[in-house]
Design a protein around this motif. Structure first.
Motif, PDB file in Angstrom:
ATOM      1  N   SER A 104      -7.761  41.190  11.709  1.00  0.00           N
ATOM      2  CA  SER A 104      -8.391  40.764  10.466  1.00  0.00           C
ATOM      3  C   SER A 104      -8.425  41.943   9.512  1.00  0.00           C
ATOM      4  O   SER A 104      -7.910  43.022   9.808  1.00  0.00           O
ATOM      5  CB  SER A 104      -9.805  40.246  10.749  1.00  0.00           C
ATOM      6  N   ALA A 105      -9.038  41.731   8.362  1.00  0.00           N
ATOM      7  CA  ALA A 105      -9.112  42.794   7.363  1.00  0.00           C
ATOM      8  C   ALA A 105      -9.753  44.052   7.921  1.00  0.00           C
ATOM      9  O   ALA A 105      -9.376  45.168   7.553  1.00  0.00           O
ATOM     10  CB  ALA A 105      -9.896  42.302   6.144  1.00  0.00           C
ATOM     11  N   SER A 106     -10.708  43.898   8.830  1.00  0.00           N
ATOM     12  CA  SER A 106     -11.387  45.051   9.421  1.00  0.00           C
ATOM     13  C   SER A 106     -10.423  45.918  10.219  1.00  0.00           C
ATOM     14  O   SER A 106     -10.697  47.098  10.455  1.00  0.00           O
ATOM     15  CB  SER A 106     -12.520  44.586  10.340  1.00  0.00           C
ATOM     16  N   THR A 107      -9.304  45.332  10.642  1.00  0.00           N
ATOM     17  CA  THR A 107      -8.270  46.064  11.366  1.00  0.00           C
ATOM     18  C   THR A 107      -7.210  46.600  10.400  1.00  0.00           C
ATOM     19  O   THR A 107      -6.724  47.725  10.557  1.00  0.00           O
ATOM     20  CB  THR A 107      -7.580  45.155  12.393  1.00  0.00           C
ATOM     21  N   GLN A 108      -6.866  45.790   9.408  1.00  0.00           N
ATOM     22  CA  GLN A 108      -5.851  46.193   8.445  1.00  0.00           C
ATOM     23  C   GLN A 108      -6.324  47.331   7.534  1.00  0.00           C
ATOM     24  O   GLN A 108      -5.551  48.240   7.193  1.00  0.00           O
ATOM     25  CB  GLN A 108      -5.427  44.999   7.589  1.00  0.00           C
ATOM     26  N   PHE A 109      -7.600  47.295   7.107  1.00  0.00           N
ATOM     27  CA  PHE A 109      -8.066  48.291   6.143  1.00  0.00           C
ATOM     28  C   PHE A 109      -7.954  49.725   6.656  1.00  0.00           C
ATOM     29  O   PHE A 109      -7.470  50.599   5.941  1.00  0.00           O
ATOM     30  CB  PHE A 109      -9.504  47.986   5.723  1.00  0.00           C
ATOM     31  N   PRO A 110      -8.393  50.031   7.887  1.00  0.00           N
ATOM     32  CA  PRO A 110      -8.218  51.409   8.374  1.00  0.00           C
ATOM     33  C   PRO A 110      -6.761  51.836   8.401  1.00  0.00           C
ATOM     34  O   PRO A 110      -6.442  52.996   8.120  1.00  0.00           O
ATOM     35  CB  PRO A 110      -8.827  51.360   9.786  1.00  0.00           C
ATOM     36  N   TYR A 111      -5.884  50.907   8.753  1.00  0.00           N
ATOM     37  CA  TYR A 111      -4.449  51.204   8.757  1.00  0.00           C
ATOM     38  C   TYR A 111      -3.960  51.522   7.347  1.00  0.00           C
ATOM     39  O   TYR A 111      -3.258  52.521   7.120  1.00  0.00           O
ATOM     40  CB  TYR A 111      -3.701  50.009   9.338  1.00  0.00           C
ATOM     41  N   THR A 167     -15.649  51.000   3.424  1.00  0.00           N
ATOM     42  CA  THR A 167     -14.328  50.715   3.996  1.00  0.00           C
ATOM     43  C   THR A 167     -14.297  49.399   4.765  1.00  0.00           C
ATOM     44  O   THR A 167     -13.321  49.106   5.447  1.00  0.00           O
ATOM     45  CB  THR A 167     -13.872  51.862   4.922  1.00  0.00           C
ATOM     46  N   SER A 168     -15.349  48.612   4.664  1.00  0.00           N
ATOM     47  CA  SER A 168     -15.393  47.283   5.278  1.00  0.00           C
ATOM     48  C   SER A 168     -14.697  46.294   4.352  1.00  0.00           C
ATOM     49  O   SER A 168     -14.085  46.682   3.335  1.00  0.00           O
ATOM     50  CB  SER A 168     -16.840  46.856   5.507  1.00  0.00           C
ATOM     51  N   LEU A 169     -14.802  45.011   4.634  1.00  0.00           N
ATOM     52  CA  LEU A 169     -14.251  43.996   3.750  1.00  0.00           C
ATOM     53  C   LEU A 169     -14.865  44.091   2.359  1.00  0.00           C
ATOM     54  O   LEU A 169     -14.273  43.634   1.375  1.00  0.00           O
ATOM     55  CB  LEU A 169     -14.475  42.600   4.350  1.00  0.00           C
ATOM     56  N   ASP A 170     -16.036  44.709   2.269  1.00  0.00           N
ATOM     57  CA  ASP A 170     -16.680  44.886   0.972  1.00  0.00           C
ATOM     58  C   ASP A 170     -15.979  45.920   0.098  1.00  0.00           C
ATOM     59  O   ASP A 170     -16.404  46.164  -1.037  1.00  0.00           O
ATOM     60  CB  ASP A 170     -18.156  45.262   1.162  1.00  0.00           C
ATOM     61  N   LEU A 171     -14.901  46.518   0.595  1.00  0.00           N
ATOM     62  CA  LEU A 171     -14.064  47.353  -0.262  1.00  0.00           C
ATOM     63  C   LEU A 171     -13.425  46.510  -1.361  1.00  0.00           C
ATOM     64  O   LEU A 171     -13.180  47.008  -2.467  1.00  0.00           O
ATOM     65  CB  LEU A 171     -12.982  48.042   0.578  1.00  0.00           C
ATOM     66  N   VAL A 172     -13.154  45.246  -1.092  1.00  0.00           N
ATOM     67  CA  VAL A 172     -12.530  44.383  -2.102  1.00  0.00           C
ATOM     68  C   VAL A 172     -13.445  44.207  -3.311  1.00  0.00           C
ATOM     69  O   VAL A 172     -13.034  44.474  -4.451  1.00  0.00           O
ATOM     70  CB  VAL A 172     -12.104  43.039  -1.497  1.00  0.00           C
ATOM     71  N   PRO A 173     -14.710  43.771  -3.145  1.00  0.00           N
ATOM     72  CA  PRO A 173     -15.578  43.706  -4.328  1.00  0.00           C
ATOM     73  C   PRO A 173     -15.844  45.073  -4.943  1.00  0.00           C
ATOM     74  O   PRO A 173     -15.976  45.186  -6.167  1.00  0.00           O
ATOM     75  CB  PRO A 173     -16.866  43.068  -3.799  1.00  0.00           C
ATOM     76  N   LEU A 174     -15.907  46.124  -4.124  1.00  0.00           N
ATOM     77  CA  LEU A 174     -16.118  47.458  -4.672  1.00  0.00           C
ATOM     78  C   LEU A 174     -15.007  47.798  -5.668  1.00  0.00           C
ATOM     79  O   LEU A 174     -15.270  48.277  -6.789  1.00  0.00           O
ATOM     80  CB  LEU A 174     -16.182  48.474  -3.534  1.00  0.00           C
ATOM     81  N   LEU A 175     -13.758  47.542  -5.279  1.00  0.00           N
ATOM     82  CA  LEU A 175     -12.635  47.818  -6.169  1.00  0.00           C
ATOM     83  C   LEU A 175     -12.605  46.839  -7.344  1.00  0.00           C
ATOM     84  O   LEU A 175     -12.273  47.230  -8.470  1.00  0.00           O
ATOM     85  CB  LEU A 175     -11.325  47.747  -5.382  1.00  0.00           C
ATOM     86  N   ALA A 176     -12.950  45.584  -7.084  1.00  0.00           N
ATOM     87  CA  ALA A 176     -12.955  44.594  -8.162  1.00  0.00           C
ATOM     88  C   ALA A 176     -13.935  44.988  -9.262  1.00  0.00           C
ATOM     89  O   ALA A 176     -13.607  44.922 -10.461  1.00  0.00           O
ATOM     90  CB  ALA A 176     -13.314  43.220  -7.603  1.00  0.00           C
ATOM     91  N   PHE A 177     -15.128  45.397  -8.878  1.00  0.00           N
ATOM     92  CA  PHE A 177     -16.123  45.776  -9.877  1.00  0.00           C
ATOM     93  C   PHE A 177     -15.688  47.027 -10.638  1.00  0.00           C
ATOM     94  O   PHE A 177     -15.949  47.162 -11.836  1.00  0.00           O
ATOM     95  CB  PHE A 177     -17.481  46.006  -9.210  1.00  0.00           C
ATOM     96  N   GLU A 178     -15.020  47.948  -9.953  1.00  0.00           N
ATOM     97  CA  GLU A 178     -14.501  49.142 -10.605  1.00  0.00           C
ATOM     98  C   GLU A 178     -13.437  48.775 -11.633  1.00  0.00           C
ATOM     99  O   GLU A 178     -13.439  49.289 -12.753  1.00  0.00           O
ATOM    100  CB  GLU A 178     -13.906  50.089  -9.545  1.00  0.00           C
ATOM    101  N   VAL A 179     -12.536  47.893 -11.275  1.00  0.00           N
ATOM    102  CA  VAL A 179     -11.482  47.469 -12.206  1.00  0.00           C
ATOM    103  C   VAL A 179     -12.082  46.765 -13.417  1.00  0.00           C
ATOM    104  O   VAL A 179     -11.666  47.000 -14.561  1.00  0.00           O
ATOM    105  CB  VAL A 179     -10.466  46.551 -11.483  1.00  0.00           C
ATOM    106  N   LEU A 180     -13.081  45.920 -13.182  1.00  0.00           N
ATOM    107  CA  LEU A 180     -13.721  45.202 -14.280  1.00  0.00           C
ATOM    108  C   LEU A 180     -14.504  46.123 -15.203  1.00  0.00           C
ATOM    109  O   LEU A 180     -14.739  45.796 -16.370  1.00  0.00           O
ATOM    110  CB  LEU A 180     -14.663  44.125 -13.730  1.00  0.00           C
ATOM    111  N   GLY A 181     -14.918  47.290 -14.696  1.00  0.00           N
ATOM    112  CA  GLY A 181     -15.723  48.202 -15.490  1.00  0.00           C
ATOM    113  C   GLY A 181     -17.206  47.909 -15.428  1.00  0.00           C
ATOM    114  O   GLY A 181     -17.969  48.333 -16.309  1.00  0.00           O
ATOM    115  N   LEU A 182     -17.640  47.201 -14.381  1.00  0.00           N
ATOM    116  CA  LEU A 182     -19.061  46.912 -14.209  1.00  0.00           C
ATOM    117  C   LEU A 182     -19.771  48.109 -13.591  1.00  0.00           C
ATOM    118  O   LEU A 182     -19.199  48.847 -12.795  1.00  0.00           O
ATOM    119  CB  LEU A 182     -19.243  45.687 -13.307  1.00  0.00           C
TER     120      LEU A 182
END
Length: 366
Positions: A104-111, A167-182
């Motif tokens: 799952s993403a928890s395995t792919q993200f560290p890679y 570095t969990s699945l919550d990296l996705v919203p972390l990056l999304a909010f950064e891109v949005l400028g929130l």
């Protein structure tokens, strides 16, 4: 983004894949026979989690459609955030078709991040299935924001997000909010997205996301009561690699649409490229199933045909609801493109995200 566009061309529906495979599978694949054998479906997570439920859901259908109808059992090998079990699989599993790995993403993200604990190389494994999923980001209605086009109203507002880790699945919203400028403060320590939702309901968090099933069950009632407002869904990838609306939430804009609604132009740059890589791995191609390095082509073909037939099985489709949702499974020969989305990242995007995590969240991966 261009890499994503190239990687996922050629995906098709499960039913179409079954028809195509009847012509495309090499004749010697028909000689594969697992009669009387037991297949171990390795899951590097504990029992009861999302990946375990996913594997146990597929297991009887895989058994039904593999040649010889072998017994398929789930073997849980948890530890190290799923790194331990995956490392063990690549070190021990034989390429004889009797062991298949689901991550799952928890395995792919560290890679993808280059974590030094990782001893597995996704490019060496043989993908036979990829399952996507989705999720929705929402905020309290008290902000007076009706949709993503009004997010600019929050430019000077600090939002709070309950996170499971950078570095969990919550990296996705972390990056999304950064891109949005929130301006979002991430409070770490949540043990699951359910904790994040409860923090939202208590007023301790002011922006949150939930996976599709959790959103429908736990957040939609808040929206219907006027207490929450959906901003965007993560979306899905189409056969050309473009982000499209989530089929579960056709009336909610996807992330790229939300960015365009907020900023008036399409997103671009290193931060967006990094977001796309982890969105792909975390949602659009979250759960791949793979055979060990060196598995003979006829066994790989037999598995791809079996997963295609399983995905098109009326009994599976009737029961798929809460497990697979309305998401098209990548099966057959079409699995390759989406698999690469889940397991590759542009070198510049990796460098950017590693620096971003180190400088902002003191994440050291070396």
């Amino acid at each position: 983004m261009k890499n994503v566009l190239r990687l996922v061309r050629g995906m098709s529906a499960a039913v179409a894949a079954v028809a195509a495979l009847s012509l495309a599978v090499p004749a010697n694949a028909q000689d594969v026979n697992f009669s009387g054998r037991t297949v171990e479906f390795w899951i590097p997570f504990s029992e009861g989690g999302g990946s375990d439920v996913w594997a146990r859901f597929f297991a009887p259908y895989l058994s039904k459609h593999l040649p010889g109808q072998p017994n398929v059992i789930v073997r849980n090998v948890p530890g190290g955030g799923s790194i331990t079990g995956t490392n063990e699989f690549v070190a021990r599993a034989r390429p004889d078709g009797l062991a298949v790995l689901g991550t799952s993403a928890s395995t792919q993200f560290p890679y993808l991040l280059g974590d030094t604990r990782v001893r597995y190389e996704y490019a060496d494994l043989e993908p036979v299935l990829v399952s996507p999923t989705g999720g929705v980001v929402y905020i309290p209605s008290r902000f007076g924001v009706n949709d993503a086009s009004e997010l600019g109203q929050l430019a000077d507002q600090e939002l709070v997000y309950g996170s499971q880790g950078a570095t969990s699945l919550d990296l996705v919203p972390l990056l999304a909010f950064e891109v949005l400028g929130l301006n979002v403060r991430h409070v770490f320590g949540m043990t699951g997205r359910g904790d994040g939702r409860l923090a939202f309901e208590r007023g301790e968090a002011s922006i949150d996301y939930q996976t599709s099933s959790a959103y429908l069950t736990n957040v939609l009632p808040l929206v219907e009561a006027g207490d929450a407002v959906p901003l965007f869904a993560w979306g899905v990838l189409d056969a050309e690699g473009n982000v499209q609306r989530d089929p579960t939430f056709p009336d909610i804009p996807h992330f790229v649409e939300a960015y365009e609604m907020m900023h008036g132009s399409a997103p671009s740059g290193a931060a967006f490229d990094a977001y796309m890589s982890f969105f792909g791995s975390g949602f659009a191609a979250q759960k791949p199933a793979m055979l060990p390095k060196g598995t003979p082509p006829e066994i790989v073909a037999a598995y791809r045909e079996a997963f295609a037939a399983a995905s098109a099985d009326p009994a599976l489709q009737a029961a798929a609801g809460e497990i697979l949702g309305d998401y098209q499974q990548a099966v057959g020969d079409d699995v390759e493109g989406l698999y690469r989305v889940a397991t590759t990242i542009d070198a510049d995007a990796r460098t950017w995200v590693r620096s971003f995590l180190s400088e902002n969240y003191q994440v050291m991966l070396d």
